[in-house]
Design a protein around this motif. Structure first.
Motif, PDB file in Angstrom:
ATOM      1  N   ILE A 361     -59.150  58.999  16.415  1.00  0.00           N
ATOM      2  CA  ILE A 361     -60.479  58.896  15.792  1.00  0.00           C
ATOM      3  C   ILE A 361     -60.403  59.280  14.310  1.00  0.00           C
ATOM      4  CG2 ILE A 361     -61.100  61.264  16.513  1.00  0.00           C
ATOM      5  CD1 ILE A 361     -63.992  60.279  16.874  1.00  0.00           C
ATOM      6  N   LEU A 362     -61.289  58.694  13.544  1.00  0.00           N
ATOM      7  CA  LEU A 362     -61.443  59.058  12.130  1.00  0.00           C
ATOM      8  C   LEU A 362     -62.593  60.058  12.055  1.00  0.00           C
ATOM      9  CD1 LEU A 362     -60.394  58.101   9.309  1.00  0.00           C
ATOM     10  CD2 LEU A 362     -62.364  56.559   9.262  1.00  0.00           C
ATOM     11  N   ILE A 363     -62.329  61.247  11.509  1.00  0.00           N
ATOM     12  CA  ILE A 363     -63.419  62.236  11.410  1.00  0.00           C
ATOM     13  C   ILE A 363     -63.721  62.523   9.933  1.00  0.00           C
ATOM     14  CG2 ILE A 363     -62.893  63.325  13.642  1.00  0.00           C
ATOM     15  CD1 ILE A 363     -61.655  65.690  12.072  1.00  0.00           C
ATOM     16  N   PRO A 364     -64.981  62.850   9.632  1.00  0.00           N
ATOM     17  CA  PRO A 364     -65.312  63.178   8.233  1.00  0.00           C
ATOM     18  C   PRO A 364     -64.681  64.507   7.832  1.00  0.00           C
ATOM     19  CG  PRO A 364     -67.316  62.863   9.577  1.00  0.00           C
ATOM     20  CD  PRO A 364     -66.163  62.945  10.518  1.00  0.00           C
ATOM     21  N   ASN A 365     -64.579  64.722   6.531  1.00  0.00           N
ATOM     22  CA  ASN A 365     -64.138  66.014   6.028  1.00  0.00           C
ATOM     23  C   ASN A 365     -65.306  66.996   6.150  1.00  0.00           C
ATOM     24  OD1 ASN A 365     -62.312  67.771   4.554  1.00  0.00           O
ATOM     25  ND2 ASN A 365     -63.860  67.640   2.937  1.00  0.00           N
ATOM     26  N   TYR A 366     -65.101  68.053   6.931  1.00  0.00           N
ATOM     27  CA  TYR A 366     -66.207  68.960   7.278  1.00  0.00           C
ATOM     28  C   TYR A 366     -66.875  69.535   6.029  1.00  0.00           C
ATOM     29  CZ  TYR A 366     -68.761  72.763   9.491  1.00  0.00           C
ATOM     30  OH  TYR A 366     -69.748  73.614   9.899  1.00  0.00           O
ATOM     31  N   GLY A 367     -66.052  70.032   5.096  1.00  0.00           N
ATOM     32  CA  GLY A 367     -66.600  70.743   3.927  1.00  0.00           C
ATOM     33  C   GLY A 367     -67.482  69.863   3.070  1.00  0.00           C
ATOM     34  N   SER A 368     -67.025  68.646   2.754  1.00  0.00           N
ATOM     35  CA  SER A 368     -67.806  67.800   1.839  1.00  0.00           C
ATOM     36  C   SER A 368     -68.902  67.022   2.565  1.00  0.00           C
ATOM     37  CB  SER A 368     -66.881  66.836   1.084  1.00  0.00           C
ATOM     38  OG  SER A 368     -66.067  66.136   1.991  1.00  0.00           O
ATOM     39  N   PHE A 369     -68.731  66.741   3.849  1.00  0.00           N
ATOM     40  CA  PHE A 369     -69.738  65.983   4.611  1.00  0.00           C
ATOM     41  C   PHE A 369     -70.960  66.860   4.886  1.00  0.00           C
ATOM     42  CE2 PHE A 369     -70.689  63.042   8.326  1.00  0.00           C
ATOM     43  CZ  PHE A 369     -70.688  61.885   7.578  1.00  0.00           C
ATOM     44  N   GLY A 370     -70.691  68.147   5.123  1.00  0.00           N
ATOM     45  CA  GLY A 370     -71.791  69.090   5.408  1.00  0.00           C
ATOM     46  C   GLY A 370     -71.946  69.282   6.914  1.00  0.00           C
ATOM     47  N   ALA A 371     -72.315  70.515   7.285  1.00  0.00           N
ATOM     48  CA  ALA A 371     -72.350  70.875   8.709  1.00  0.00           C
ATOM     49  C   ALA A 371     -73.336  70.013   9.503  1.00  0.00           C
ATOM     50  CB  ALA A 371     -72.710  72.349   8.844  1.00  0.00           C
ATOM     51  N   ASP A 372     -74.515  69.727   8.937  1.00  0.00           N
ATOM     52  CA  ASP A 372     -75.535  68.985   9.703  1.00  0.00           C
ATOM     53  C   ASP A 372     -75.083  67.550   9.959  1.00  0.00           C
ATOM     54  OD1 ASP A 372     -77.062  71.207   9.797  1.00  0.00           O
ATOM     55  OD2 ASP A 372     -78.371  70.636   8.116  1.00  0.00           O
ATOM     56  N   LYS A 373     -74.591  66.922   8.879  1.00  0.00           N
ATOM     57  CA  LYS A 373     -74.142  65.525   9.039  1.00  0.00           C
ATOM     58  C   LYS A 373     -72.935  65.466   9.970  1.00  0.00           C
ATOM     59  CE  LYS A 373     -73.882  62.545   5.577  1.00  0.00           C
ATOM     60  NZ  LYS A 373     -73.418  62.156   4.227  1.00  0.00           N
ATOM     61  N   PHE A 374     -72.078  66.479   9.879  1.00  0.00           N
ATOM     62  CA  PHE A 374     -70.886  66.502  10.728  1.00  0.00           C
ATOM     63  C   PHE A 374     -71.309  66.535  12.205  1.00  0.00           C
ATOM     64  CE2 PHE A 374     -67.009  68.107  12.659  1.00  0.00           C
ATOM     65  CZ  PHE A 374     -66.006  67.494  11.919  1.00  0.00           C
ATOM     66  N   LYS A 375     -72.322  67.343  12.480  1.00  0.00           N
ATOM     67  CA  LYS A 375     -72.826  67.439  13.855  1.00  0.00           C
ATOM     68  C   LYS A 375     -73.364  66.074  14.307  1.00  0.00           C
ATOM     69  CE  LYS A 375     -75.521  70.728  16.510  1.00  0.00           C
ATOM     70  NZ  LYS A 375     -76.508  71.760  16.449  1.00  0.00           N
ATOM     71  N   SER A 376     -74.092  65.412  13.401  1.00  0.00           N
ATOM     72  CA  SER A 376     -74.614  64.081  13.748  1.00  0.00           C
ATOM     73  C   SER A 376     -73.469  63.115  14.020  1.00  0.00           C
ATOM     74  CB  SER A 376     -75.467  63.514  12.608  1.00  0.00           C
ATOM     75  OG  SER A 376     -76.502  64.386  12.307  1.00  0.00           O
ATOM     76  N   PHE A 377     -72.407  63.257  13.245  1.00  0.00           N
ATOM     77  CA  PHE A 377     -71.235  62.395  13.494  1.00  0.00           C
ATOM     78  C   PHE A 377     -70.689  62.644  14.902  1.00  0.00           C
ATOM     79  CE2 PHE A 377     -66.628  62.569  13.865  1.00  0.00           C
ATOM     80  CZ  PHE A 377     -66.346  61.213  13.795  1.00  0.00           C
ATOM     81  N   VAL A 378     -70.507  63.925  15.242  1.00  0.00           N
ATOM     82  CA  VAL A 378     -69.919  64.261  16.551  1.00  0.00           C
ATOM     83  C   VAL A 378     -70.832  63.765  17.678  1.00  0.00           C
ATOM     84  CG1 VAL A 378     -69.144  66.153  18.053  1.00  0.00           C
ATOM     85  CG2 VAL A 378     -68.650  66.229  15.610  1.00  0.00           C
ATOM     86  N   ASN A 379     -72.151  63.780  17.425  1.00  0.00           N
ATOM     87  CA  ASN A 379     -73.092  63.292  18.441  1.00  0.00           C
ATOM     88  C   ASN A 379     -73.165  61.765  18.492  1.00  0.00           C
ATOM     89  OD1 ASN A 379     -73.730  65.863  19.168  1.00  0.00           O
ATOM     90  ND2 ASN A 379     -75.510  66.016  17.812  1.00  0.00           N
ATOM     91  N   GLY A 380     -72.383  61.102  17.647  1.00  0.00           N
ATOM     92  CA  GLY A 380     -72.343  59.636  17.672  1.00  0.00           C
ATOM     93  C   GLY A 380     -73.499  58.985  16.938  1.00  0.00           C
ATOM     94  N   GLU A 381     -74.222  59.752  16.101  1.00  0.00           N
ATOM     95  CA  GLU A 381     -75.394  59.177  15.417  1.00  0.00           C
ATOM     96  C   GLU A 381     -75.029  58.502  14.092  1.00  0.00           C
ATOM     97  OE1 GLU A 381     -77.648  62.913  17.393  1.00  0.00           O
ATOM     98  OE2 GLU A 381     -77.665  62.794  15.194  1.00  0.00           O
ATOM     99  N   ILE A 382     -73.969  58.973  13.433  1.00  0.00           N
ATOM    100  CA  ILE A 382     -73.552  58.344  12.166  1.00  0.00           C
ATOM    101  C   ILE A 382     -72.031  58.231  12.150  1.00  0.00           C
ATOM    102  CG2 ILE A 382     -75.511  59.061  10.707  1.00  0.00           C
ATOM    103  CD1 ILE A 382     -73.860  61.409   9.730  1.00  0.00           C
TER     104      ILE A 382
END
Ligand SMILES: C[S@@+](CC[C@H](N)C(=O)[O-])C[C@H]1O[C@@H](n2cnc3c(N)ncnc32)[C@H](O)[C@@H]1O
Length: 400
Positions: A361-382
């Motif tokens: 899987i390709l994951i965002p960079n946690y620090g620059s993406f931001g905690a909230d957006k990262f969570k949305s990514f993990v939840n499959g929303e973005i």
């Protein structure tokens, strides 16, 4: 990080003092690299899309289909040659810009690292093996054009390669004012991803292979503060330096000098075996030996997870060509292109991992993406930013 453990020992990175001229040189090299990697690389891609690809397509009846096709078409271009030459020279200048300051501070840094190794103020450890045979893929050439590569020891108890690697790394990334080295963005991103995606997974022992000075291992202790962290590398100066940093920062990390192809850990003894920016520097047969070892030392239910450059199958031919610049004598990484041509999941399955339990899987960079957006990514929303279009990391591996 675990501030409550922070020791009052001197920070090894702080004893390096650079003259004004050296700092100016570092700033210049950072800016040059940024210009090469952003502005000139953007213009080069534009040239490809506007001129090179249409001409190739007209002459060959089809678009360039592989990185090799793109390279053939790009190589004669003056723009590419100039870009490549500037990039090579900027890479050499990165290391040269920090070497004098490292040499001046060396006796004091050695003293601090020895003291940390003897007292272990954070509760970690350093285990070196003076008889370890350095693999030829490390000893035969200066990987990344860094003089002395990862392993060379110029004097007793040497830490110079560790210091050059960390401080040069900051010049390389354009963040040279952060003398201490930036926190490891890859380890930070993977650890947060695992914590959110698998909240019930509670790793007690974590092993980082090819850990260098430990930068991408340290963030695991932020996310899993009760875990025992182990890092192995073949380069003694890197491990001494990393252990001094961890000792000062209150991180109980256990560093040991080992070849990851033949680990001296027991079977079924780790919950996570990880690596970052490591496998593309090895022959594929060494990667297979390392995966076999990872499978052996993982507990049932444990996870092998690597961050690597995305394989050709994951990127368009131009980006594959662009990434492959580092291969061969450009950046002294002879196995880079071969690794990027592998089916990485196939390699996992050949070495004991099960096809039903793989991760890719390709994951965002946690620090620059931001905690909230990262969570949305993990939840499959973005989605994660695509390769070459923002900071993201390609990770793969398998559960045992
Ligand atoms: C590019 S560096 C990895 C950087 C580090 N993982 C990070 O994310 O900052 C590759 C590292 O692998 C180490 N290495 C190479 N071959 C190795 C082997 N067979 N066993 C253990 N370490 C090895 C090198 O000494 C070097 O420190």
């Amino acid at each position: 990080m675990l501030d409550q453990n922070k020791s009052d020992t001197t920070d090894i990175a702080e004893v390096m003092e650079f003259t004004q001229m050296e700092s100016a040189r570092q700033g210049f090299v950072s800016a040059l690299r940024k210009h090469v990697m952003v502005d000139l690389a953007g213009e080069m891609r534009q040239d490809y899309e506007t001129n090179v690809k249409p001409t190739y397509t007209k002459n060959n009846g089809e678009e360039p289909g592989t990185p090799r096709d793109v390279k053939k078409a790009m190589k004669p271009r003056t723009r590419y040659r100039m870009w490549s030459s500037l990039r090579y020279n900027a890479q050499e200048m990165v290391w040269a810009s920090v070497q004098n300051g490292v040499e001046r501070a060396l006796p004091e840094m050695i003293h601090l690292a020895k003291d940390a190794a003897e007292t272990n103020p954070a509760g970690g450890s350093l285990r070196l093996d003076p008889d370890l045979k350095i693999p030829r893929y490390v000893s035969a050439l200066d990987v990344h054009l860094m003089p002395g590569c990862f392993h060379t020891e110029h004097t007793k108890d040497d830490v110079a390669q560790g210091a050059v690697q960390v401080i040069g790394g900051e010049v390389f990334r354009g963040s040279f004012r952060h003398r201490k080295g930036n926190p490891g963005a890859v380890g930070d991103s993977i650890a947060h991803y695992l914590k959110l995606k698998h909240p019930d997974f509670d790793p007690k022992r974590i092993l980082d292979l090819g850990c260098n000075t430990g930068k991408n291992l340290f963030p695991y202790l932020d996310v899993y503060p009760d875990a025992e962290a182990h890092g192995v590398d073949v380069g003694a100066p890197l491990l001494r330096y990393g252990h001094a940093v961890a000792s000062h920062d209150g991180l109980p990390v256990h560093f040991s000098q080992q070849n990851a192809e033949h680990l001296n850990f027991e079977d079924n003894s780790f919950d996570i075996v990880t690596s970052s920016f490591f496998l593309h520097e090895l022959p594929v047969k060494s990667t297979k030996a390392i995966f076999t070892e990872a499978h052996r030392v993982l507990k049932p239910g444990g996870l092998m997870i690597h961050m690597e450059l995305p394989p050709n199958s994951e990127v368009d031919p131009y980006y594959g060509f662009y990434l492959d610049w580092d291969a061969g004598s450009n950046n002294n990484e002879p196995f880079y292109a071969e690794f990027r041509n592998q089916d990485v999941i196939g390699l996992c399955n050949e070495t004991g991992f099960s096809p039903e339990k793989n991760i890719k899987i390709l994951i965002p960079n946690y620090g620059s993406f931001g905690a909230d957006k990262f969570k949305s990514f993990v939840n499959g929303e973005i989605p994660a930013p695509q390769h070459g279009n923002g900071a993201s990391w390609f990770i793969f591996g398998g559960w045992k």
